[in-house]
Motif scaffolding. Sequence first.
Motif, PDB file in Angstrom:
ATOM      1  N   TYR B  78       0.831  -1.211   0.000  1.00 36.45           N
ATOM      2  CA  TYR B  78       0.000   0.000   0.000  1.00 36.45           C
ATOM      3  C   TYR B  78       0.864   1.259   0.000  1.00 36.45           C
ATOM      4  O   TYR B  78       0.552   2.235  -0.679  1.00 36.45           O
ATOM      5  CB  TYR B  78      -0.914  -0.009   1.233  1.00 36.45           C
ATOM      6  CG  TYR B  78      -1.588   1.315   1.505  1.00 36.45           C
ATOM      7  CD1 TYR B  78      -2.751   1.693   0.846  1.00 36.45           C
ATOM      8  CD2 TYR B  78      -1.022   2.212   2.428  1.00 36.45           C
ATOM      9  CE1 TYR B  78      -3.351   2.922   1.096  1.00 36.45           C
ATOM     10  CE2 TYR B  78      -1.612   3.439   2.674  1.00 36.45           C
ATOM     11  CZ  TYR B  78      -2.781   3.793   2.005  1.00 36.45           C
ATOM     12  OH  TYR B  78      -3.362   5.017   2.252  1.00 36.45           O
ATOM     13  N   LYS B  86      -1.150   4.464  -1.738  1.00 30.50           N
ATOM     14  CA  LYS B  86      -0.976   5.634  -0.864  1.00 30.50           C
ATOM     15  C   LYS B  86      -0.635   6.873  -1.689  1.00 30.50           C
ATOM     16  O   LYS B  86      -1.227   7.943  -1.476  1.00 30.50           O
ATOM     17  CB  LYS B  86       0.143   5.355   0.145  1.00 30.50           C
ATOM     18  CG  LYS B  86       0.445   6.524   1.064  1.00 30.50           C
ATOM     19  CD  LYS B  86       1.573   6.192   2.022  1.00 30.50           C
ATOM     20  CE  LYS B  86       1.903   7.391   2.911  1.00 30.50           C
ATOM     21  NZ  LYS B  86       2.988   7.071   3.861  1.00 30.50           N
ATOM     22  N   LEU B  89      -3.705   8.177  -3.382  1.00 30.62           N
ATOM     23  CA  LEU B  89      -4.612   8.931  -2.507  1.00 30.62           C
ATOM     24  C   LEU B  89      -4.056  10.319  -2.194  1.00 30.62           C
ATOM     25  O   LEU B  89      -4.795  11.299  -2.158  1.00 30.62           O
ATOM     26  CB  LEU B  89      -4.835   8.156  -1.194  1.00 30.62           C
ATOM     27  CG  LEU B  89      -5.641   6.864  -1.285  1.00 30.62           C
ATOM     28  CD1 LEU B  89      -5.676   6.157   0.067  1.00 30.62           C
ATOM     29  CD2 LEU B  89      -7.064   7.137  -1.745  1.00 30.62           C
ATOM     30  N   THR B  95      -8.790  13.188  -1.892  1.00 29.30           N
ATOM     31  CA  THR B  95      -8.655  11.813  -1.400  1.00 29.30           C
ATOM     32  C   THR B  95      -7.578  11.644  -0.328  1.00 29.30           C
ATOM     33  O   THR B  95      -7.477  10.571   0.269  1.00 29.30           O
ATOM     34  CB  THR B  95      -8.328  10.846  -2.559  1.00 29.30           C
ATOM     35  OG1 THR B  95      -7.135  11.315  -3.216  1.00 29.30           O
ATOM     36  CG2 THR B  95      -9.464  10.796  -3.569  1.00 29.30           C
ATOM     37  N   TRP B  98      -8.171  10.017   3.129  1.00 29.50           N
ATOM     38  CA  TRP B  98      -8.324   8.564   3.284  1.00 29.50           C
ATOM     39  C   TRP B  98      -7.032   7.927   3.789  1.00 29.50           C
ATOM     40  O   TRP B  98      -7.059   6.927   4.483  1.00 29.50           O
ATOM     41  CB  TRP B  98      -8.735   7.917   1.961  1.00 29.50           C
ATOM     42  CG  TRP B  98     -10.148   8.213   1.607  1.00 29.50           C
ATOM     43  CD1 TRP B  98     -10.593   9.065   0.644  1.00 29.50           C
ATOM     44  CD2 TRP B  98     -11.322   7.682   2.233  1.00 29.50           C
ATOM     45  NE1 TRP B  98     -11.965   9.097   0.635  1.00 29.50           N
ATOM     46  CE2 TRP B  98     -12.437   8.263   1.590  1.00 29.50           C
ATOM     47  CE3 TRP B  98     -11.544   6.778   3.277  1.00 29.50           C
ATOM     48  CZ2 TRP B  98     -13.748   7.968   1.952  1.00 29.50           C
ATOM     49  CZ3 TRP B  98     -12.853   6.479   3.647  1.00 29.50           C
ATOM     50  CH2 TRP B  98     -13.927   7.074   2.985  1.00 29.50           C
ATOM     51  N   ASN B  99      -5.889   8.562   3.436  1.00 30.18           N
ATOM     52  CA  ASN B  99      -4.627   8.058   3.984  1.00 30.18           C
ATOM     53  C   ASN B  99      -4.299   8.718   5.322  1.00 30.18           C
ATOM     54  O   ASN B  99      -4.036   8.024   6.305  1.00 30.18           O
ATOM     55  CB  ASN B  99      -3.476   8.308   3.012  1.00 30.18           C
ATOM     56  CG  ASN B  99      -2.154   7.887   3.618  1.00 30.18           C
ATOM     57  OD1 ASN B  99      -1.861   6.704   3.720  1.00 30.18           O
ATOM     58  ND2 ASN B  99      -1.347   8.848   4.059  1.00 30.18           N
ATOM     59  N   MET B 103      -6.306   5.551   6.893  1.00 29.25           N
ATOM     60  CA  MET B 103      -5.299   4.510   7.032  1.00 29.25           C
ATOM     61  C   MET B 103      -4.474   4.668   8.299  1.00 29.25           C
ATOM     62  O   MET B 103      -4.166   3.704   8.988  1.00 29.25           O
ATOM     63  CB  MET B 103      -4.387   4.471   5.793  1.00 29.25           C
ATOM     64  CG  MET B 103      -3.318   3.409   5.845  1.00 29.25           C
ATOM     65  SD  MET B 103      -3.947   1.734   6.126  1.00 29.25           S
ATOM     66  CE  MET B 103      -4.310   1.212   4.469  1.00 29.25           C
ATOM     67  N   ILE B 162     -11.034   2.331   1.813  1.00 26.22           N
ATOM     68  CA  ILE B 162      -9.741   2.706   1.218  1.00 26.22           C
ATOM     69  C   ILE B 162      -9.430   1.799   0.026  1.00 26.22           C
ATOM     70  O   ILE B 162      -8.935   2.264  -1.005  1.00 26.22           O
ATOM     71  CB  ILE B 162      -8.624   2.644   2.285  1.00 26.22           C
ATOM     72  CG1 ILE B 162      -8.828   3.761   3.311  1.00 26.22           C
ATOM     73  CG2 ILE B 162      -7.238   2.755   1.647  1.00 26.22           C
ATOM     74  CD1 ILE B 162      -8.003   3.615   4.570  1.00 26.22           C
TER      75      ILE B 162
END
Lengths: 115, 169
Positions: B78, B86, B89, B95, B98-99, B103, B162
Amino acid sequence: METITRNSSEKPNGPAVAAILAAALAFALLGVVTTLAEVFGGFGAWLAFSGRVGMLSGETTIAIAAYFVSWLGLGLLWRRSDPPLLPVAVVSAVLIAVGLLGTFPPFFRLFGVAE
Amino acid sequence: MHLTYREWWSLVHGFVFGGGFLLSFAGVAIVLYGLRRQDLTDEGIAQHVLWLRLGSAAMAAAAWGTVILGTWVIYPWYRVGSASPKAGLLSSAQTSGWNSFGMEWKQHLAWLAPFLATTVAFLAFYYGPRLARDQRLRRFTLALLVGAFGAASIAALFGALITKMSPVV
């Protein structure tokens, strides 16, 4: 109403309390280490035990080690004792709350950590 | 229909281990909740304790499998590389959260599940039938089980979202 009945042949609470506190301690430590790693770049870099996993490798390795070492240590210490569960529940809840806070990104970003 | 090598491992992580953990929660919770001295015969208690021990041990194994596989196998796929999920994102302000939130939180929070699930399994093996007659102990064990489930559920939700946004392929 249900009542608690206990007789002298029952096992002491000590080993169970050790397992509960070890889990809470390990997660609290994960939270503290995570925040420190985010705030102090040098510490975060040291925690990258695996280059591909990054500092998560060190954070989780430390938490796992803390879990099993504290479980073993507390288990040996309390193997014959019978501590009450309620204070253990309170302390465990506080420790887990520390872990939740320390691993929550908006919390460690309060210290100026970039996204 | 084709799955890549990485997608197969993601499937094992999220569906076999993670899904197994979440699904078995319902069974273990019902067995533990129903483990009451006044409602069961001695034989019924023995059956409940057996299922509680088996189910909680399976949950603990599934939780460890999920986080170890997720951290040490899936997560490097990832995060590493300029074309990684990653990086994808983070390439957009739409976006990146989202990380930086999803995450970041999921990868740590998920570790609460194996710690608590292992403790629940230990309590099931250590106390056994005493859980049927000690209401406080049973409720405390149930609270630990719910805590493990809650942590795993949040992690699973973010994992699924994700993966939908930026899958590991």
